[in-house]
Each structure stands twice: as structure tokens, then as C-alpha cells.
Design a protein around this motif. Structure first.
Motif, short mmCIF file in Angstrom:
data_model
loop_
_atom_site.label_atom_id
_atom_site.label_comp_id
_atom_site.label_asym_id
_atom_site.label_seq_id
_atom_site.Cartn_x
_atom_site.Cartn_y
_atom_site.Cartn_z
N ALA A 124 0.83 -1.21 0.00
CA ALA A 124 0.00 0.00 0.00
C ALA A 124 0.86 1.26 0.00
CB ALA A 124 -0.93 0.00 1.21
N ARG A 125 0.41 2.24 -0.74
CA ARG A 125 1.02 3.57 -0.74
C ARG A 125 -0.11 4.58 -0.60
NH1 ARG A 125 4.40 0.62 0.10
NH2 ARG A 125 6.48 0.41 -0.81
N ILE A 126 -0.07 5.32 0.50
CA ILE A 126 -1.21 6.15 0.90
C ILE A 126 -0.76 7.60 1.01
CG2 ILE A 126 -2.91 6.55 2.73
CD1 ILE A 126 -2.58 3.56 3.44
N ALA A 127 -1.56 8.51 0.45
CA ALA A 127 -1.19 9.92 0.50
C ALA A 127 -2.42 10.80 0.33
CB ALA A 127 -0.18 10.26 -0.60
N ASP A 128 -2.33 12.01 0.91
CA ASP A 128 -3.28 13.08 0.63
C ASP A 128 -2.55 14.11 -0.22
OD1 ASP A 128 -5.13 15.09 0.53
OD2 ASP A 128 -4.82 15.75 2.60
N THR A 129 -2.86 14.15 -1.51
CA THR A 129 -2.13 15.03 -2.43
C THR A 129 -2.96 16.23 -2.89
OG1 THR A 129 -2.80 13.76 -4.39
CG2 THR A 129 -0.78 13.06 -3.26
N HIS A 130 -3.99 16.60 -2.15
CA HIS A 130 -4.77 17.77 -2.54
C HIS A 130 -3.88 18.98 -2.81
CE1 HIS A 130 -8.40 15.73 -0.79
NE2 HIS A 130 -9.00 16.40 -1.75
N ALA A 131 -2.92 19.23 -1.89
CA ALA A 131 -2.08 20.43 -2.01
C ALA A 131 -1.17 20.37 -3.22
CB ALA A 131 -1.25 20.62 -0.74
N LYS A 132 -0.84 19.16 -3.67
CA LYS A 132 0.01 19.01 -4.86
C LYS A 132 -0.68 19.55 -6.10
CE LYS A 132 2.71 15.44 -7.27
NZ LYS A 132 3.07 14.00 -7.28
N ALA A 154 -2.05 14.49 10.80
CA ALA A 154 -2.90 14.87 9.66
C ALA A 154 -2.33 16.08 8.94
CB ALA A 154 -4.32 15.15 10.14
N ARG A 155 -1.87 17.08 9.70
CA ARG A 155 -1.27 18.26 9.06
C ARG A 155 -0.03 17.86 8.27
NH1 ARG A 155 -2.61 20.80 14.29
NH2 ARG A 155 -4.33 22.27 13.94
N GLU A 156 0.77 16.99 8.82
CA GLU A 156 1.95 16.51 8.09
C GLU A 156 1.54 15.90 6.75
OE1 GLU A 156 4.66 12.59 8.43
OE2 GLU A 156 4.68 13.83 10.24
N MET A 157 0.55 15.02 6.78
CA MET A 157 0.10 14.38 5.55
C MET A 157 -0.47 15.38 4.56
SD MET A 157 -1.69 10.87 7.00
CE MET A 157 -1.94 10.22 5.33
N MET A 158 -1.27 16.31 5.07
CA MET A 158 -1.92 17.29 4.20
C MET A 158 -0.93 18.28 3.60
SD MET A 158 -5.17 18.16 6.66
CE MET A 158 -6.46 16.97 7.01
N PHE A 159 0.00 18.76 4.42
CA PHE A 159 0.88 19.85 3.99
C PHE A 159 2.04 19.35 3.12
CE2 PHE A 159 -0.18 22.49 8.05
CZ PHE A 159 -1.51 22.55 7.65
N THR A 160 2.51 18.11 3.33
CA THR A 160 3.65 17.60 2.58
C THR A 160 3.25 16.80 1.35
OG1 THR A 160 3.82 15.50 3.78
CG2 THR A 160 4.98 17.42 4.72
N ALA A 161 2.01 16.29 1.31
CA ALA A 161 1.55 15.40 0.24
C ALA A 161 2.44 14.17 0.11
CB ALA A 161 1.47 16.13 -1.10
N LYS A 162 3.10 13.81 1.20
CA LYS A 162 4.00 12.66 1.21
C LYS A 162 3.23 11.34 1.13
CE LYS A 162 7.12 10.27 4.44
NZ LYS A 162 7.71 10.32 5.81
N SER A 163 3.86 10.33 0.51
CA SER A 163 3.29 8.99 0.42
C SER A 163 3.81 8.14 1.57
CB SER A 163 3.65 8.35 -0.92
OG SER A 163 3.18 7.03 -0.98
N TYR A 164 2.94 7.35 2.16
CA TYR A 164 3.27 6.50 3.29
C TYR A 164 3.06 5.03 2.93
CZ TYR A 164 3.08 10.88 5.86
OH TYR A 164 3.30 12.17 6.29
N THR A 165 3.92 4.18 3.46
CA THR A 165 3.81 2.74 3.21
C THR A 165 2.70 2.15 4.07
OG1 THR A 165 5.36 2.10 4.96
CG2 THR A 165 6.29 2.65 2.79
N GLY A 166 2.36 0.91 3.78
CA GLY A 166 1.39 0.21 4.60
C GLY A 166 1.83 0.12 6.05
N ALA A 167 3.10 -0.22 6.25
CA ALA A 167 3.62 -0.33 7.62
C ALA A 167 3.57 1.01 8.34
CB ALA A 167 5.04 -0.87 7.59
#
Length: 248
Positions: A124-132, A154-167
Motif C-alpha cells: 500500500a502507498r497512501i497519500a493526501d495530495t490535494h495540495a500538490k 494529519a497536518r503533516e500528511m496534508m501539507f507535505t503530500a508525502k506517500s506513506y507505506t502500509g507499515a
């Protein structure tokens, strides 16, 4: 046909809904929401016939997210309707499991967050890329993601648009568990069956109480539970009798 964009398969009391646009990495469009809404409404009216719902994706991934091509070409959107479909999915009386393998980006994550339980594979690769893409959410990201992982993450995910692994998703509490790819389908089925072994009446009662008391102060929420609990289910006596017979 729109109906084929989300398929339904029932195995006893387990209902599996599959996002079925694999040639587009299950990218989500309005037609997919129309199909999903029909299934969700049918499941809501099924009562105890369905005890658990698994939402998954066909092919290589759960979903690459909202179809950017459709957005760019001006596809007709009804964000209010689409948001309500996700809300209806989240508010089903049955337990809802989101099973994520491969990509789960942005709009797909908003859909995934409707699950009571999120299970992910190692791939799995999970990201919030709205800001991208210079977008802001309309399907619940700003509300459900902080409630799942906390405001700082949540702010980290939203602001960086970084992808996270399943783990990583499991470690931050976004996912309940992460499983090896070659065992993922079996582990999801086992998890669903562990839910199905319990009372659908109790699970529906839990979901209702948690939804009704969200954001209430503790004292009010405790009082609400006392006065609004569903009490005893129709299967209580049968369940106690089975337990007692095993002890005899």
C-alpha cells in the motif's frame, strides 16, 4: 454501465464491494459514486442479512484517487451528492472494513476513511495530495483524517503530500493492521469473519452510540449512552445458551 463500476459479492453475511475500474487504477468519478450509492442503500436496507462490508479495489490497487483527467475535462460533479454517499457508507449499521492494496491517494483516501476498520497490505502507498494539485477537500479529509491519526500527523500528511507505506500507515494508527501482500486477502477475510462471529445488533448499537456522541463532553456522552443504549439484542439468549452448553 455505471453499475459495473462497483461490483457486489455476498458470501453469507459478508458483503464485498469492489471498485471496478482497473484499467484506470480505479480512479473515482461521479458514475462510480452513483453505482456505490445504489449498493450502499441496498446494504442499509438488508438488516441482519449483512453483518460486515469489505470495500476493496480490483486489479493493481485500491484506487489512485479522484480522476484528474475527468476534472480537467470538466466532468460534471456533484460534490454534495458524493460526500453524502461517503457519509452513508460510514453510517451503515454494519461494520465496514476498507482493504487497501497498492495506491490509495487523496479522494481514494477520503473514501477509505469511511471504513470503521482500515486494513492495508505491505504494498500500500497512501497519500493526501490535494495540495500538490492546488485542491481542497470536499469528501471529508479535513474531518476524518485528524480524527483517525490526530491533528499533528494529519497536518503533516496534508501539507507535505508525502506517500506513506502500509507499515507506516499502521504505525501512525491510520490502519488497524498491515499484512504481507501474499496473505492479504486471507487476512482480510479472517478479520471480517472475526467480526461476523459477534452480534450484528451490538455492532450497530456501538456505531450508533459513537456517532451520536461524537464531540460531546464526556459527562453528556455518558448520560446519552445510559438513556439511548439499544439494550438486549434478539440473539442474546441463543448466544448465552450456546456458551453455557459448551461449558457443560
Amino acid at each position: 454501465m455505471a453499475e459495473g463500476l462497483v461490483t457486489r459479492h455476498d458470501d453469507g453475511a459478508l458483503c464485498t464491494l469492489t471498485l471496478n475500474r482497473p484499467d484506470k487504477l480505479n480512479s473515482i468519478n461521479n458514475a462510480m459514486f452513483v453505482a456505490l450509492d445504489r449498493h450502499v442503500r441496498a446494504i442499509a436496507s438488508a438488516g441482519a442479512e449483512i453483518g460486515c462490508v469489505v470495500l476493496r479495489g480490483a486489479g493493481r490497487c485500491f484506487s489512485a484517487g479522484h480522476d484528474l483527467g475527468d476534472i480537467a475535462t470538466g466532468e460534471a460533479q456533484d460534490f454534495g451528492f458524493e460526500s453524502r454517499v461517503i457519509e452513508r457508507l460510514a453510517n451503515l449499521p454494519q461494520a465496514v472494513i476498507t482493504a487497501i492494496h497498492g495506491h490509495c491517494y487523496t479522494g481514494a483516501l477520503e473514501l477509505a476513511l469511511a471504513g470503521d476498520i482500515i486494513l492495508v497490505s505491505e504494498s500500500a502507498r497512501i497519500a493526501d495530495t490535494h495540495a500538490k494539485w492546488a485542491l481542497t477537500p470536499v469528501w471529508g479529509m479535513s474531518q476524518r483524517l485528524p480524527r483517525r491519526v490526530g491533528f499533528a500527523k494529519a497536518r503533516e500528511m496534508m501539507f507535505t503530500a508525502k506517500s506513506y507505506t502500509g507499515a507506516e500507515a499502521a504505525a501512525m494508527g491510520l490502519a488497524n493492521a498491515c499484512f504481507a501482500d501474499d496473505r492479504f486477502a486471507d487476512e482480510v477475510a479472517a478479520f471480517a469473519n472475526s467480526i461476523l462471529a459477534n452480534s450484528a445488533f451490538s455492532i450497530a448499537g456501538y456505531k450508533a452510540l459513537m456517532a451520536e456522541t461524537d464531540a460531546m463532553p464526556m459527562t453528556m456522552a455518558l448520560a446519552h449512552e445510559v438513556h439511548n443504549t439499544k439494550g438486549v439484542g434478539p440473539d442474546m439468549h441463543e448466544r448465552i445458551a450456546r456458551f453455557s452448553s459448551r461449558k457443560a
